[in-house]
Design a protein around this motif. Structure first.
Motif, mmCIF file in Angstrom:
data_model
loop_
_atom_site.group_PDB
_atom_site.id
_atom_site.type_symbol
_atom_site.label_atom_id
_atom_site.label_comp_id
_atom_site.label_asym_id
_atom_site.label_seq_id
_atom_site.Cartn_x
_atom_site.Cartn_y
_atom_site.Cartn_z
ATOM 1 N N LEU A 71 -24.653 -62.711 -25.084
ATOM 2 C CA LEU A 71 -24.765 -62.793 -26.536
ATOM 3 C C LEU A 71 -24.975 -61.391 -27.116
ATOM 4 O O LEU A 71 -25.491 -60.516 -26.430
ATOM 5 C CB LEU A 71 -25.936 -63.704 -26.919
ATOM 6 N N PRO A 72 -24.570 -61.162 -28.357
ATOM 7 C CA PRO A 72 -24.805 -59.853 -28.981
ATOM 8 C C PRO A 72 -26.275 -59.465 -28.934
ATOM 9 O O PRO A 72 -27.160 -60.311 -29.007
ATOM 10 C CB PRO A 72 -24.331 -60.078 -30.422
ATOM 11 N N SER A 73 -26.531 -58.156 -28.800
ATOM 12 C CA SER A 73 -27.896 -57.667 -28.608
ATOM 13 C C SER A 73 -28.170 -56.445 -29.483
ATOM 14 O O SER A 73 -27.352 -55.521 -29.548
ATOM 15 C CB SER A 73 -28.102 -57.310 -27.131
ATOM 16 N N GLN A 74 -29.327 -56.448 -30.142
ATOM 17 C CA GLN A 74 -29.743 -55.286 -30.927
ATOM 18 C C GLN A 74 -29.974 -54.074 -30.026
ATOM 19 O O GLN A 74 -29.657 -52.946 -30.392
ATOM 20 C CB GLN A 74 -31.025 -55.620 -31.698
ATOM 21 N N SER A 75 -30.500 -54.306 -28.834
ATOM 22 C CA SER A 75 -30.736 -53.190 -27.910
ATOM 23 C C SER A 75 -29.424 -52.548 -27.478
ATOM 24 O O SER A 75 -29.361 -51.335 -27.240
ATOM 25 C CB SER A 75 -31.516 -53.661 -26.683
ATOM 26 N N ALA A 76 -28.352 -53.332 -27.395
ATOM 27 C CA ALA A 76 -27.046 -52.774 -27.050
ATOM 28 C C ALA A 76 -26.552 -51.838 -28.149
ATOM 29 O O ALA A 76 -25.979 -50.777 -27.872
ATOM 30 C CB ALA A 76 -26.039 -53.894 -26.816
ATOM 31 N N LEU A 77 -26.775 -52.216 -29.410
ATOM 32 C CA LEU A 77 -26.410 -51.353 -30.531
ATOM 33 C C LEU A 77 -27.170 -50.029 -30.469
ATOM 34 O O LEU A 77 -26.598 -48.962 -30.708
ATOM 35 C CB LEU A 77 -26.699 -52.057 -31.856
ATOM 36 N N GLU A 78 -28.458 -50.100 -30.123
ATOM 37 C CA GLU A 78 -29.268 -48.884 -30.019
ATOM 38 C C GLU A 78 -28.813 -48.028 -28.841
ATOM 39 O O GLU A 78 -28.742 -46.801 -28.944
ATOM 40 C CB GLU A 78 -30.738 -49.254 -29.858
ATOM 41 N N ASN A 79 -28.476 -48.670 -27.719
ATOM 42 C CA ASN A 79 -27.992 -47.919 -26.558
ATOM 43 C C ASN A 79 -26.671 -47.211 -26.863
ATOM 44 O O ASN A 79 -26.444 -46.081 -26.418
ATOM 45 C CB ASN A 79 -27.825 -48.855 -25.364
ATOM 46 N N ALA A 80 -25.811 -47.885 -27.623
ATOM 47 C CA ALA A 80 -24.548 -47.262 -28.023
ATOM 48 C C ALA A 80 -24.816 -46.057 -28.914
ATOM 49 O O ALA A 80 -24.152 -45.012 -28.788
ATOM 50 C CB ALA A 80 -23.667 -48.280 -28.742
ATOM 51 N N ARG A 81 -25.794 -46.185 -29.806
ATOM 52 C CA ARG A 81 -26.153 -45.056 -30.681
ATOM 53 C C ARG A 81 -26.636 -43.872 -29.854
ATOM 54 O O ARG A 81 -26.261 -42.715 -30.119
ATOM 55 C CB ARG A 81 -27.238 -45.476 -31.676
ATOM 56 N N VAL A 82 -27.473 -44.128 -28.851
ATOM 57 C CA VAL A 82 -27.990 -43.064 -27.987
ATOM 58 C C VAL A 82 -26.836 -42.334 -27.290
ATOM 59 O O VAL A 82 -26.805 -41.098 -27.224
ATOM 60 C CB VAL A 82 -28.962 -43.658 -26.936
ATOM 61 N N ALA A 83 -25.880 -43.104 -26.761
ATOM 62 C CA ALA A 83 -24.745 -42.503 -26.058
ATOM 63 C C ALA A 83 -23.875 -41.687 -27.008
ATOM 64 O O ALA A 83 -23.434 -40.579 -26.682
ATOM 65 C CB ALA A 83 -23.915 -43.600 -25.387
ATOM 66 N N MET A 84 -23.621 -42.226 -28.207
ATOM 67 C CA MET A 84 -22.788 -41.508 -29.179
ATOM 68 C C MET A 84 -23.479 -40.239 -29.668
ATOM 69 O O MET A 84 -22.832 -39.215 -29.900
ATOM 70 C CB MET A 84 -22.453 -42.431 -30.356
ATOM 71 N N TYR A 85 -24.796 -40.308 -29.823
ATOM 72 C CA TYR A 85 -25.554 -39.114 -30.222
ATOM 73 C C TYR A 85 -25.394 -38.014 -29.172
ATOM 74 O O TYR A 85 -25.179 -36.840 -29.506
ATOM 75 C CB TYR A 85 -27.030 -39.466 -30.395
ATOM 76 N N GLU A 86 -25.495 -38.392 -27.909
ATOM 77 C CA GLU A 86 -25.367 -37.394 -26.841
ATOM 78 C C GLU A 86 -23.961 -36.808 -26.795
ATOM 79 O O GLU A 86 -23.792 -35.590 -26.613
ATOM 80 C CB GLU A 86 -25.723 -38.020 -25.490
ATOM 81 N N LEU A 87 -22.955 -37.643 -26.980
ATOM 82 C CA LEU A 87 -21.581 -37.146 -26.987
ATOM 83 C C LEU A 87 -21.371 -36.155 -28.139
ATOM 84 O O LEU A 87 -20.718 -35.120 -27.972
ATOM 85 C CB LEU A 87 -20.591 -38.311 -27.091
ATOM 86 N N MET A 88 -21.943 -36.477 -29.308
ATOM 87 C CA MET A 88 -21.852 -35.576 -30.451
ATOM 88 C C MET A 88 -22.583 -34.266 -30.158
ATOM 89 O O MET A 88 -22.103 -33.175 -30.495
ATOM 90 C CB MET A 88 -22.449 -36.240 -31.695
ATOM 91 N N ALA A 89 -23.746 -34.360 -29.496
ATOM 92 C CA ALA A 89 -24.515 -33.159 -29.153
ATOM 93 C C ALA A 89 -23.739 -32.279 -28.170
ATOM 94 O O ALA A 89 -23.802 -31.049 -28.239
ATOM 95 C CB ALA A 89 -25.860 -33.567 -28.556
ATOM 96 N N ARG A 90 -22.988 -32.902 -27.260
ATOM 97 C CA ARG A 90 -22.203 -32.128 -26.296
ATOM 98 C C ARG A 90 -21.055 -31.392 -26.982
ATOM 99 O O ARG A 90 -20.739 -30.254 -26.624
ATOM 100 C CB ARG A 90 -21.667 -33.053 -25.200
ATOM 101 N N VAL A 91 -20.437 -32.050 -27.947
ATOM 102 C CA VAL A 91 -19.367 -31.393 -28.699
ATOM 103 C C VAL A 91 -19.933 -30.184 -29.444
ATOM 104 O O VAL A 91 -19.357 -29.089 -29.420
ATOM 105 C CB VAL A 91 -18.717 -32.377 -29.694
ATOM 106 N N LYS A 92 -21.081 -30.379 -30.092
ATOM 107 C CA LYS A 92 -21.722 -29.285 -30.808
ATOM 108 C C LYS A 92 -22.097 -28.152 -29.865
ATOM 109 O O LYS A 92 -21.881 -26.958 -30.191
ATOM 110 C CB LYS A 92 -22.983 -29.792 -31.534
#
Length: 249
Positions: free
Chosen positions: A223-244
Motif C-alpha cells: 500500500l502507499p506509504s508516507q515513509s516511502a515519499l520521505e525516503n524518495a525525498r532524501v534520495a532526490m536531495y542527495e542526487l541534487m547535492a551531487r550535481v551541485k
C-alpha cells in the motif's frame, strides 16, 4: 541563490511537486487548456503514486546509499581521529533535549560514541550556526551531547564552523591532513565525503548510518506509504547535492 535553493527543495519533495502540478492543472483548465490540464493532472497523480511505493524509493536509494567495503588492516588500526559530520538539531518549541536531535544526528552521534569507546581516538565535531535559531552553534550542542555520554571533554574537538559538507571539511582540515581517520555520516552522504576527503587524509574508513532502504532490489508491492515519499525525498536531495558538488568542485 537562496531562493533557487528553496524552490529546488520544494520540487524534490514528491507530494509538494504533485500538489503544484494539480494547482497548475486547475489553472490550465480555467483558461480552457483542457488537454494540457488533463495531462498535467495525470502526471501529478502518477508522480505521487510512484514514490509512495516503498519499492520505488528503495530502488532510488540503492544507487545513492553507501555499500560497506571490506576492512583492510590499515582501516582496522586505531585512527588518529573520529570525524562526525553534522546533521540537525531542533531549536524550536519546548521539548526534552533528546527529542531535539534529528534521527540522522542521533545515529551519527551514537555510532561516534561506540567507535570512541572502541578506539579511544579523539572525536572531531563539525557544524556551525545553521540551525533555526542562528545564535545556537551545532558543534557546541553536539559537544554537550558527547559529554553527557561520558566522553571526556579532552577527547572532543569542535570546529564550530560549517553550514554544508564542504565547509565542514575545510573547518577540520588541520586535523585531517595525512592522518588515519574514521568518518561517521549518513549512508547517502558518503559518496560526496569520499571525494571531499580525497588527497587530504592518509587513510579514511567510513562508518555509514541512517540507512533508509532495505538494501535489496527484490520487487514487491505494498500500500502507499508516507515513509516511502520521505525516503524518495532524501534520495532526490542527495542526487541534487551531487550535481551541485560536481558543478562547484
Amino acid at each position: 541563490m537562496e531562493l533557487l535553493k528553496l524552490v529546488a527543495l520544494q520540487l524534490i519533495t514528491p507530494l509538494k511537486l504533485s500538489l503544484i502540478l494539480l494547482v497548475l492543472s486547475l489553472i490550465l483548465q480555467a483558461i480552457s487548456k483542457q488537454r494540457i490540464a488533463t495531462f498535467t493532472k495525470r502526471v501529478a497523480l502518477f508522480w505521487v503514486l510512484l514514490w509512495s511505493q516503498p519499492y520505488a524509493s528503495d530502488v532510488l536509494l540503492h544507487f545513492v546509499e553507501y555499500k560497506p567495503e571490506p576492512r583492510n588492516e590499515q582501516a582496522l588500526q586505531k585512527p588518529d581521529y573520529i570525524l562526525i559530520l553534522a546533521c540537525y538539531y531542533s531549536t524550536q518549541g519546548y521539548v526534552p533535549e533528546i527529542s531535539r536531535w534529528a534521527e540522522c544526528s542521533l545515529q551519527r552521534n551514537v555510532e561516534g560514541v561506540r567507535l570512541h569507546n572502541k578506539s579511544q581516538a579523539p572525536i572531531i565535531i563539525t557544524g556551525g550556526n545553521f540551525l533555526h535559531d542562528s545564535s545556537i552553534n551545532y558543534s557546541e550542542v553536539a559537544h554537550d551531547f558527547f559529554t553527557s555520554m561520558n566522553i571526556d571533554k579532552n577527547n572532543l574537538i569542535t570546529t564550530n564552523e560549517g553550514t554544508n559538507t564542504h565547509e565542514e571539511i575545510l573547518s577540520a582540515t588541520q586535523y585531517l591532513e595525512n592522518k588515519n581517520i574514521w568518518v561517521v555520516s549518513s549512508a547517502t552522504h558518503i559518496y560526496r565525503l569520499k571525494r571531499e576527503l580525497a588527497g587530504i587524509t592518509a587513510s579514511t574508513t567510513f562508518f555509514a548510518v541512517d540507512y533508509h532502504s532495505k538494501g535489496s532490489l527484490e520487487p514487491y508491492l505494498t500500500l502507499p506509504s508516507q515513509s516511502a515519499l520521505e525516503n524518495a525525498r532524501v534520495a532526490m536531495y542527495e542526487l541534487m547535492a551531487r550535481v551541485k558538488f560536481t558543478l562547484n568542485y
